[in-house]
Design a protein around this motif. Structure first.
Motif, PDB file in Angstrom:
ATOM      1  N   VAL A 131      45.244   2.527  53.333  1.00 29.19           N
ATOM      2  CA  VAL A 131      43.819   2.966  53.019  1.00 29.19           C
ATOM      3  C   VAL A 131      43.374   4.163  53.382  1.00 29.19           C
ATOM      4  N   LYS A 132      43.784   4.683  54.705  1.00 28.30           N
ATOM      5  CA  LYS A 132      43.429   5.950  55.315  1.00 28.30           C
ATOM      6  C   LYS A 132      44.300   6.947  54.898  1.00 28.30           C
ATOM      7  N   ALA A 133      45.479   6.769  54.051  1.00 29.40           N
ATOM      8  CA  ALA A 133      46.259   7.688  53.461  1.00 29.40           C
ATOM      9  C   ALA A 133      45.727   7.930  52.118  1.00 29.40           C
ATOM     10  N   ALA A 134      44.904   7.016  51.579  1.00 23.01           N
ATOM     11  CA  ALA A 134      44.427   7.432  50.316  1.00 23.01           C
ATOM     12  C   ALA A 134      43.171   8.240  50.437  1.00 23.01           C
ATOM     13  N   ILE A 135      42.361   7.967  51.742  1.00 23.64           N
ATOM     14  CA  ILE A 135      41.074   8.508  51.853  1.00 23.64           C
ATOM     15  C   ILE A 135      41.513  10.262  52.408  1.00 23.64           C
ATOM     16  N   VAL A 136      42.612  10.096  53.135  1.00 25.22           N
ATOM     17  CA  VAL A 136      42.942  11.738  53.528  1.00 25.22           C
ATOM     18  C   VAL A 136      43.152  12.528  52.224  1.00 25.22           C
ATOM     19  N   ALA A 137      43.848  11.746  51.185  1.00 24.09           N
ATOM     20  CA  ALA A 137      44.442  12.581  50.004  1.00 24.09           C
ATOM     21  C   ALA A 137      42.798  12.829  49.056  1.00 24.09           C
ATOM     22  N   ALA A 169      35.464  12.943  40.558  1.00 22.63           N
ATOM     23  CA  ALA A 169      36.590  11.835  39.922  1.00 22.63           C
ATOM     24  C   ALA A 169      37.559  11.282  41.083  1.00 22.63           C
ATOM     25  N   VAL A 170      38.048  12.081  41.723  1.00 24.72           N
ATOM     26  CA  VAL A 170      39.001  11.963  42.711  1.00 24.72           C
ATOM     27  C   VAL A 170      38.300  11.057  43.718  1.00 24.72           C
ATOM     28  N   LEU A 171      36.924  11.438  44.281  1.00 22.53           N
ATOM     29  CA  LEU A 171      36.550  10.499  45.280  1.00 22.53           C
ATOM     30  C   LEU A 171      36.149   8.969  44.829  1.00 22.53           C
ATOM     31  N   LEU A 172      35.805   8.803  43.397  1.00 21.12           N
ATOM     32  CA  LEU A 172      35.395   7.544  42.889  1.00 21.12           C
ATOM     33  C   LEU A 172      36.847   6.905  42.730  1.00 21.12           C
ATOM     34  N   ALA A 173      37.794   7.394  42.342  1.00 24.62           N
ATOM     35  CA  ALA A 173      38.997   6.744  42.286  1.00 24.62           C
ATOM     36  C   ALA A 173      39.467   6.064  43.454  1.00 24.62           C
ATOM     37  N   ALA A 174      39.332   7.059  44.626  1.00 30.73           N
ATOM     38  CA  ALA A 174      39.642   6.488  46.041  1.00 30.73           C
ATOM     39  C   ALA A 174      38.873   5.309  46.476  1.00 30.73           C
ATOM     40  N   LEU A 175      37.589   5.438  46.003  1.00 35.36           N
ATOM     41  CA  LEU A 175      36.535   4.497  46.423  1.00 35.36           C
ATOM     42  C   LEU A 175      37.095   3.214  45.625  1.00 35.36           C
ATOM     43  N   GLY A 176      37.325   3.191  44.369  1.00 36.35           N
ATOM     44  CA  GLY A 176      37.776   2.235  43.572  1.00 36.35           C
ATOM     45  C   GLY A 176      38.963   1.470  44.108  1.00 36.35           C
ATOM     46  N   THR A 177      39.750   2.370  44.780  1.00 44.45           N
ATOM     47  CA  THR A 177      41.217   1.841  45.343  1.00 44.45           C
ATOM     48  C   THR A 177      40.964   1.209  46.717  1.00 44.45           C
ATOM     49  N   ILE A 178      40.255   1.264  47.278  1.00 44.69           N
ATOM     50  CA  ILE A 178      40.001   0.890  48.607  1.00 44.69           C
ATOM     51  C   ILE A 178      38.593  -0.094  48.633  1.00 44.69           C
ATOM     52  N   LYS A 179      38.014  -0.315  47.707  1.00 43.36           N
ATOM     53  CA  LYS A 179      36.668  -0.906  47.530  1.00 43.36           C
ATOM     54  C   LYS A 179      36.856  -2.465  48.372  1.00 43.36           C
ATOM     55  N   ALA A 180      37.859  -2.930  48.442  1.00 45.01           N
ATOM     56  CA  ALA A 180      38.066  -4.365  49.182  1.00 45.01           C
ATOM     57  C   ALA A 180      37.703  -4.203  50.528  1.00 45.01           C
ATOM     58  N   TYR A 181      37.899  -2.993  51.082  1.00 45.92           N
ATOM     59  CA  TYR A 181      38.294  -2.535  52.666  1.00 45.92           C
ATOM     60  C   TYR A 181      36.596  -2.022  53.031  1.00 45.92           C
ATOM     61  N   ILE A 182      35.737  -1.650  52.182  1.00 49.59           N
ATOM     62  CA  ILE A 182      34.349  -1.222  52.577  1.00 49.59           C
ATOM     63  C   ILE A 182      33.642  -2.126  52.967  1.00 49.59           C
ATOM     64  N   GLU A 183      33.027  -2.160  54.190  1.00 56.24           N
ATOM     65  CA  GLU A 183      32.172  -3.076  54.926  1.00 56.24           C
ATOM     66  C   GLU A 183      30.878  -2.500  54.842  1.00 56.24           C
ATOM     67  N   SER A 184      29.883  -3.199  55.217  1.00 54.40           N
ATOM     68  CA  SER A 184      28.459  -3.004  55.451  1.00 54.40           C
ATOM     69  C   SER A 184      28.311  -1.753  56.836  1.00 54.40           C
ATOM     70  N   ASP A 224      40.197  -0.174  62.403  1.00 52.35           N
ATOM     71  CA  ASP A 224      40.787  -1.356  61.807  1.00 52.35           C
ATOM     72  C   ASP A 224      41.059  -1.189  60.465  1.00 52.35           C
ATOM     73  N   THR A 225      40.763   0.092  60.040  1.00 55.57           N
ATOM     74  CA  THR A 225      41.271   0.423  58.587  1.00 55.57           C
ATOM     75  C   THR A 225      42.934   0.433  58.333  1.00 55.57           C
ATOM     76  N   LEU A 253      31.012   8.089  52.889  1.00 57.15           N
ATOM     77  CA  LEU A 253      31.452   6.865  53.125  1.00 57.15           C
ATOM     78  C   LEU A 253      33.116   6.602  53.257  1.00 57.15           C
ATOM     79  N   LEU A 254      33.743   7.492  52.235  1.00 60.02           N
ATOM     80  CA  LEU A 254      35.224   7.644  52.748  1.00 60.02           C
ATOM     81  C   LEU A 254      35.667   7.909  54.206  1.00 60.02           C
ATOM     82  N   TYR A 255      34.815   8.831  54.482  1.00 59.86           N
ATOM     83  CA  TYR A 255      35.226   9.286  55.915  1.00 59.86           C
ATOM     84  C   TYR A 255      34.748   8.099  57.003  1.00 59.86           C
ATOM     85  N   ALA A 256      33.838   7.463  56.736  1.00 59.77           N
ATOM     86  CA  ALA A 256      33.369   6.124  57.536  1.00 59.77           C
ATOM     87  C   ALA A 256      34.437   5.206  57.674  1.00 59.77           C
ATOM     88  N   VAL A 257      34.966   4.912  56.587  1.00 63.41           N
ATOM     89  CA  VAL A 257      36.098   4.164  56.490  1.00 63.41           C
ATOM     90  C   VAL A 257      37.245   4.479  57.134  1.00 63.41           C
TER      91      VAL A 257
END
Length: 102
Positions: free
Chosen positions: A42-48, A74-89, A37-38, A28-32
């Motif tokens: 957000v991309k920087a958080a995902i890369v980290a 834990a790191v993956l969940l933290a990243a997802l929580g940080t960017i959750k507003a940018y995750i689309e269907s 348009d990301t 999911l992180l990679y898809a975002v």
């Protein structure tokens, strides 16, 4: 040095047997990330987060049974929580495509 390409991510995900949570979150992180348009931050958080997953030298080594991937989750969940507003269907759809390739 970890392989920071899509192939490196796929290789890492294939090496995590029975770790459905890790593979789903990473896909999911990679898809975002691959969405043009990301936002850059957000991309920087995902890369980290993905670099942390791929890097074998993290806080808790992956080879430790039962605990090795706990820090990675834990790191993956933290990243997802940080960017959750940018995750689309469509990101969820793309993540499923990535998982099907595994």
């Amino acid at each position: 040095m970890p392989d920071l390409t899509f192939g490196g991510l796929v290789s890492k995900l294939r090496s995590i047997p029975g770790m459905k949570t890790v593979t789903e979150k990473a896909a999911l992180l990679y898809a975002v990330f691959e969405d043009e348009d990301t936002h850059k931050w957000v991309k920087a958080a995902i890369v980290a987060a993905l670099v942390y997953l791929i890097n074998p030298a993290d806080a808790v080594p992956d080879f430790i049974p039962g605990a090795g991937y706990g820090d990675d989750v834990a790191v993956l969940l933290a990243a997802l929580g940080t960017i959750k507003a940018y995750i689309e269907s469509h990101h969820h759809d793309r993540a499923k495509e990535i998982l099907n390739k595994l």
